[in-house]
Design an enzyme around this catalytic site. Structure first.
Site, PDB file in Angstrom:
ATOM      1  N   TYR A   5      10.873  -4.442  -6.793  1.00  0.00           N
ATOM      2  CA  TYR A   5      11.539  -3.408  -5.825  1.00  0.00           C
ATOM      3  C   TYR A   5      12.347  -4.541  -5.066  1.00  0.00           C
ATOM      4  O   TYR A   5      12.438  -5.383  -4.463  1.00  0.00           O
ATOM      5  CB  TYR A   5      10.199  -3.008  -5.041  1.00  0.00           C
ATOM      6  CG  TYR A   5       9.345  -1.911  -5.632  1.00  0.00           C
ATOM      7  CD1 TYR A   5       9.844  -1.055  -6.281  1.00  0.00           C
ATOM      8  CD2 TYR A   5       7.897  -2.180  -5.384  1.00  0.00           C
ATOM      9  CE1 TYR A   5       9.046  -0.013  -6.905  1.00  0.00           C
ATOM     10  CE2 TYR A   5       6.999  -1.286  -6.049  1.00  0.00           C
ATOM     11  CZ  TYR A   5       7.616  -0.434  -6.881  1.00  0.00           C
ATOM     12  OH  TYR A   5       6.786   0.640  -7.441  1.00  0.00           O
ATOM     13  N   HIS A  10       6.690   5.556   2.666  1.00  0.00           N
ATOM     14  CA  HIS A  10       6.517   4.469   2.021  1.00  0.00           C
ATOM     15  C   HIS A  10       5.355   3.656   1.870  1.00  0.00           C
ATOM     16  O   HIS A  10       5.223   2.456   0.991  1.00  0.00           O
ATOM     17  CB  HIS A  10       7.789   3.668   1.931  1.00  0.00           C
ATOM     18  CG  HIS A  10       8.994   4.436   1.499  1.00  0.00           C
ATOM     19  ND1 HIS A  10       9.827   4.924   2.335  1.00  0.00           N
ATOM     20  CD2 HIS A  10       9.521   4.370   0.282  1.00  0.00           C
ATOM     21  CE1 HIS A  10      10.851   5.533   1.532  1.00  0.00           C
ATOM     22  NE2 HIS A  10      10.844   5.064   0.411  1.00  0.00           N
ATOM     23  N   ARG A  40      21.551   5.108  -5.070  1.00  0.00           N
ATOM     24  CA  ARG A  40      20.587   4.055  -6.149  1.00  0.00           C
ATOM     25  C   ARG A  40      19.927   4.862  -7.157  1.00  0.00           C
ATOM     26  O   ARG A  40      20.044   6.210  -7.135  1.00  0.00           O
ATOM     27  CB  ARG A  40      19.298   3.456  -4.905  1.00  0.00           C
ATOM     28  CG  ARG A  40      18.431   4.503  -4.530  1.00  0.00           C
ATOM     29  CD  ARG A  40      17.432   3.844  -3.580  1.00  0.00           C
ATOM     30  NE  ARG A  40      16.635   2.882  -4.191  1.00  0.00           N
ATOM     31  CZ  ARG A  40      15.485   3.206  -4.677  1.00  0.00           C
ATOM     32  NH1 ARG A  40      15.079   4.327  -4.365  1.00  0.00           N
ATOM     33  NH2 ARG A  40      14.689   2.370  -5.249  1.00  0.00           N
ATOM     34  N   GLU A  49      15.797   8.954 -11.226  1.00  0.00           N
ATOM     35  CA  GLU A  49      16.168   9.793 -10.160  1.00  0.00           C
ATOM     36  C   GLU A  49      17.690   9.165  -9.405  1.00  0.00           C
ATOM     37  O   GLU A  49      17.408   7.791  -9.228  1.00  0.00           O
ATOM     38  CB  GLU A  49      15.195   9.814  -8.921  1.00  0.00           C
ATOM     39  CG  GLU A  49      14.187  10.527  -9.157  1.00  0.00           C
ATOM     40  CD  GLU A  49      12.990  10.608  -8.020  1.00  0.00           C
ATOM     41  OE1 GLU A  49      11.971  11.250  -8.046  1.00  0.00           O
ATOM     42  OE2 GLU A  49      13.166   9.799  -7.205  1.00  0.00           O
ATOM     43  N   TYR A  91       1.053   1.666  -9.895  1.00  0.00           N
ATOM     44  CA  TYR A  91       1.826   2.657  -8.921  1.00  0.00           C
ATOM     45  C   TYR A  91       2.792   3.831  -9.722  1.00  0.00           C
ATOM     46  O   TYR A  91       2.576   5.087  -9.280  1.00  0.00           O
ATOM     47  CB  TYR A  91       2.516   1.975  -8.060  1.00  0.00           C
ATOM     48  CG  TYR A  91       3.675   2.995  -6.835  1.00  0.00           C
ATOM     49  CD1 TYR A  91       2.588   3.569  -6.234  1.00  0.00           C
ATOM     50  CD2 TYR A  91       4.711   3.078  -7.310  1.00  0.00           C
ATOM     51  CE1 TYR A  91       3.422   4.583  -5.235  1.00  0.00           C
ATOM     52  CE2 TYR A  91       5.443   4.178  -6.610  1.00  0.00           C
ATOM     53  CZ  TYR A  91       4.807   4.937  -5.649  1.00  0.00           C
ATOM     54  OH  TYR A  91       5.441   5.620  -4.555  1.00  0.00           O
ATOM     55  N   LYS A  92       3.266   3.304 -10.522  1.00  0.00           N
ATOM     56  CA  LYS A  92       4.420   4.312 -11.516  1.00  0.00           C
ATOM     57  C   LYS A  92       3.355   5.023 -12.265  1.00  0.00           C
ATOM     58  O   LYS A  92       4.099   6.068 -12.933  1.00  0.00           O
ATOM     59  CB  LYS A  92       5.528   3.576 -12.066  1.00  0.00           C
ATOM     60  CG  LYS A  92       6.549   2.985 -11.181  1.00  0.00           C
ATOM     61  CD  LYS A  92       7.736   2.267 -12.019  1.00  0.00           C
ATOM     62  CE  LYS A  92       8.481   1.638 -11.164  1.00  0.00           C
ATOM     63  NZ  LYS A  92       9.516   2.684 -10.564  1.00  0.00           N
TER      64      LYS A  92
HETATM   65  C1  HEM Z   1      15.830   8.037   3.142  1.00  0.00           C
HETATM   66  C2  HEM Z   1      15.515   8.655   2.124  1.00  0.00           C
HETATM   67  C3  HEM Z   1      14.069   8.208   1.280  1.00  0.00           C
HETATM   68  C4  HEM Z   1      13.127   8.922   1.198  1.00  0.00           C
HETATM   69  C5  HEM Z   1      12.811  10.397   1.998  1.00  0.00           C
HETATM   70  C6  HEM Z   1      12.143   8.509   0.384  1.00  0.00           C
HETATM   71  C7  HEM Z   1      11.046   9.052  -0.062  1.00  0.00           C
HETATM   72  C8  HEM Z   1      10.070   8.508  -1.213  1.00  0.00           C
HETATM   73  C9  HEM Z   1       8.931   8.769  -1.498  1.00  0.00           C
HETATM   74  C10 HEM Z   1       8.569  10.480  -0.998  1.00  0.00           C
HETATM   75  C11 HEM Z   1       8.590   8.162  -2.285  1.00  0.00           C
HETATM   76  C12 HEM Z   1       7.133   8.099  -3.208  1.00  0.00           C
HETATM   77  C13 HEM Z   1       6.072   7.701  -2.278  1.00  0.00           C
HETATM   78  C14 HEM Z   1       4.686   8.069  -2.752  1.00  0.00           C
HETATM   79  O1  HEM Z   1       4.249   7.603  -3.933  1.00  0.00           O
HETATM   80  O2  HEM Z   1       3.857   8.717  -2.158  1.00  0.00           O
HETATM   81  C15 HEM Z   1       9.318   6.860  -2.543  1.00  0.00           C
HETATM   82  C16 HEM Z   1       9.259   5.870  -3.244  1.00  0.00           C
HETATM   83  C17 HEM Z   1       9.914   4.955  -3.207  1.00  0.00           C
HETATM   84  N1  HEM Z   1      11.103   4.670  -2.414  1.00  0.00           N
HETATM   85 FE1  HEM Z   1      11.873   5.762  -1.200  1.00  0.00          FE
HETATM   86  N2  HEM Z   1      12.789   7.242  -0.119  1.00  0.00           N
HETATM   87  C18 HEM Z   1      13.998   7.165   0.596  1.00  0.00           C
HETATM   88  C19 HEM Z   1      14.830   6.121   0.361  1.00  0.00           C
HETATM   89  C20 HEM Z   1      14.651   5.114   0.009  1.00  0.00           C
HETATM   90  C21 HEM Z   1      15.512   3.975  -0.283  1.00  0.00           C
HETATM   91  C22 HEM Z   1      16.841   3.727   0.427  1.00  0.00           C
HETATM   92  C23 HEM Z   1      14.907   3.007  -1.170  1.00  0.00           C
HETATM   93  C24 HEM Z   1      15.405   1.695  -1.417  1.00  0.00           C
HETATM   94  C25 HEM Z   1      16.621   1.203  -1.139  1.00  0.00           C
HETATM   95  C26 HEM Z   1      13.629   3.334  -1.334  1.00  0.00           C
HETATM   96  C27 HEM Z   1      12.828   2.946  -2.117  1.00  0.00           C
HETATM   97  C28 HEM Z   1      11.434   3.467  -2.746  1.00  0.00           C
HETATM   98  C29 HEM Z   1      10.937   2.970  -3.886  1.00  0.00           C
HETATM   99  C30 HEM Z   1      11.168   1.412  -4.472  1.00  0.00           C
HETATM  100  C31 HEM Z   1       9.839   3.700  -4.078  1.00  0.00           C
HETATM  101  C32 HEM Z   1       8.791   3.520  -5.231  1.00  0.00           C
HETATM  102  C33 HEM Z   1       9.353   4.153  -6.628  1.00  0.00           C
HETATM  103  C34 HEM Z   1       8.638   3.922  -7.643  1.00  0.00           C
HETATM  104  O3  HEM Z   1       8.311   2.795  -7.985  1.00  0.00           O
HETATM  105  O4  HEM Z   1       8.575   4.725  -8.724  1.00  0.00           O
HETATM  106  N3  HEM Z   1      13.526   4.845  -0.861  1.00  0.00           N
HETATM  107  N4  HEM Z   1      10.527   7.135  -1.657  1.00  0.00           N
END
Ligand code: HEM
Length: 316
Positions: free
Chosen positions: A22, A172, A202, A244, A295-296
């Site tokens: 991450y 998050h 991203r 995504e 987690y994934k």
């Molecule tokens: C600002 C708008 C954003 C929203 C609304 C958002 C929303 C979310 C949500 C709902 C999740 C899933 C959480 C869960 O499992 O309940 C998630 C996962 C994640 N988000 Fe965001 N996010 C945003 C921006 C970002 C940004 C800018 C980054 C990094 C630069 C980021 C990094 C991540 C990462 C690393 C995950 C885990 C994904 C995985 O391992 O599959 N997010 N985000």
């Protein structure tokens, strides 16, 4: 981007390195367009609209104070559709009297910009029904960002209904290791500094048993069990790399942030056709720390996928 089987270019998510962790992997977006129209447009729009009709609470949420920001989102997206895809969409804006034509769906909408009564649904909901992207509106106040509105039909195992109103860090908290080295705080600070006219993007990725787009937390019982059926024999067909493409736009008037999510799916049997992807993806999956795999949602079938990839690697 490489085109697989003459389909749309697939946004393969990995850079040079054969390890995945991450990080803040956002980069400037060029060209600065929030949406992308792909070959599955009509199919995706049909599914989106069915989900919105059948599960409105699951797929749409808004707080009343977001209405002005919602009009800004509509303004931004309709203008982009018309200027980047002029053969498919037209917009005639005569002062506040707007006419939007979607040639792909065969629709013609006329409304008064800023007047809610002239649309059947809220502006964010309206514009979301014309694009494949999920649209999330984060409002900025008190040095933080809050999920105050969104249209979400294709979530990767999360719930808009549950996350409604949450701050960036609250959303998050479920991600293991996301606080390590204050990563969550650093990303929040980065987001709050995003400027109008300089959008970012991203890619996020996971694996999925199946190719379903609407993998909401609420319907986990319907799609989650396919994970148990993955074998090295069926992994190529059943398992998909789910990517995504996420974009971030500052809205200059309301100071909100529009977060668009376009979900792409590629079966592993297509991914392996491109040998550098096969090699790199095998290495990444093998090395992926267990807490990220867990987690994934990959842990249950990671070994079956690795065995499948191993067989393919030996053929090269
Ligand atoms: C600002 C708008 C954003 C929203 C609304 C958002 C929303 C979310 C949500 C709902 C999740 C899933 C959480 C869960 O499992 O309940 C998630 C996962 C994640 N988000 Fe965001 N996010 C945003 C921006 C970002 C940004 C800018 C980054 C990094 C630069 C980021 C990094 C991540 C990462 C690393 C995950 C885990 C994904 C995985 O391992 O599959 N997010 N985000």
């Amino acid at each position: 981007m490489v085109s697989i089987e003459n389909k749309d270019p697939f946004p393969y998510p990995f850079g040079e390195q054969d390890v995945y962790r991450y990080s803040n992997n956002a980069v400037p977006l060029n060209p600065p367009i929030a949406i992308e129209v792909t070959k599955s447009y009509l199919e995706d729009i049909k599914l989106k609209r069915e989900l919105l009709i059948n599960h409105p609470k699951r797929c749409y949420h808004s707080m009343p104070h977001t209405l002005d920001a919602q009009w800004e989102v509509l303004d931004l997206i309709l203008h982009q559709l018309a200027s980047f895809y002029p053969e498919n969409y037209q917009l005639v804006a005569n002062n506040d009297h707007w006419i939007f034509t979607n040639q792909l769906t065969g629709e013609n909408h006329s409304f008064i910009f800023g007047n809610q009564a002239t649309l059947d649904v809220e502006p964010l909901d309206f514009v979301g029904r014309h694009v494949q992207e999920d649209l999330i509106l984060m409002m900025q106040r008190d040095g933080d960002l809050f999920l105050d509105a969104g249209q979400l039909c294709f979530p990767a195992n999360w719930s808009l209904y549950f996350d409604a109103g949450m701050s960036f860090k609250e959303i998050h908290t479920t991600i293991p290791g996301f606080k390590y080295g204050s990563l969550d705080e650093r990303i929040l600070q980065f987001l709050m500094r995003i400027e109008a006219g300089s959008p970012w993007w991203r890619k996020n990725w996971s694996l999925m048993a199946g190719d379903r787009l609407d993998t909401s937390l609420e319907t986990f019982a319907e799609w989650g069990k396919a994970r148990k059926n993955v074998t090295k024999e069926n992994a190529g067909e059943l398992v998909h790399l789910r990517v995504e493409v996420q974009k971030l736009f500052r809205l200059p008037k309301s100071n909100g942030i529009l977060f668009t999510i376009h979900t792409h799916m590629l079966p592993l049997e297509s991914l392996i056709q491109h040998t550098p992807w096969l090699k790199q993806f095998s290495a990444i999956l093998k090395e992926l720390p267990e807490f990220i795999a867990e987690y994934k949602g990959i842990s249950l079938y990671r070994n079956s996928v690795l065995e499948y990839l191993e067989v393919e690697l030996k053929k090269r």
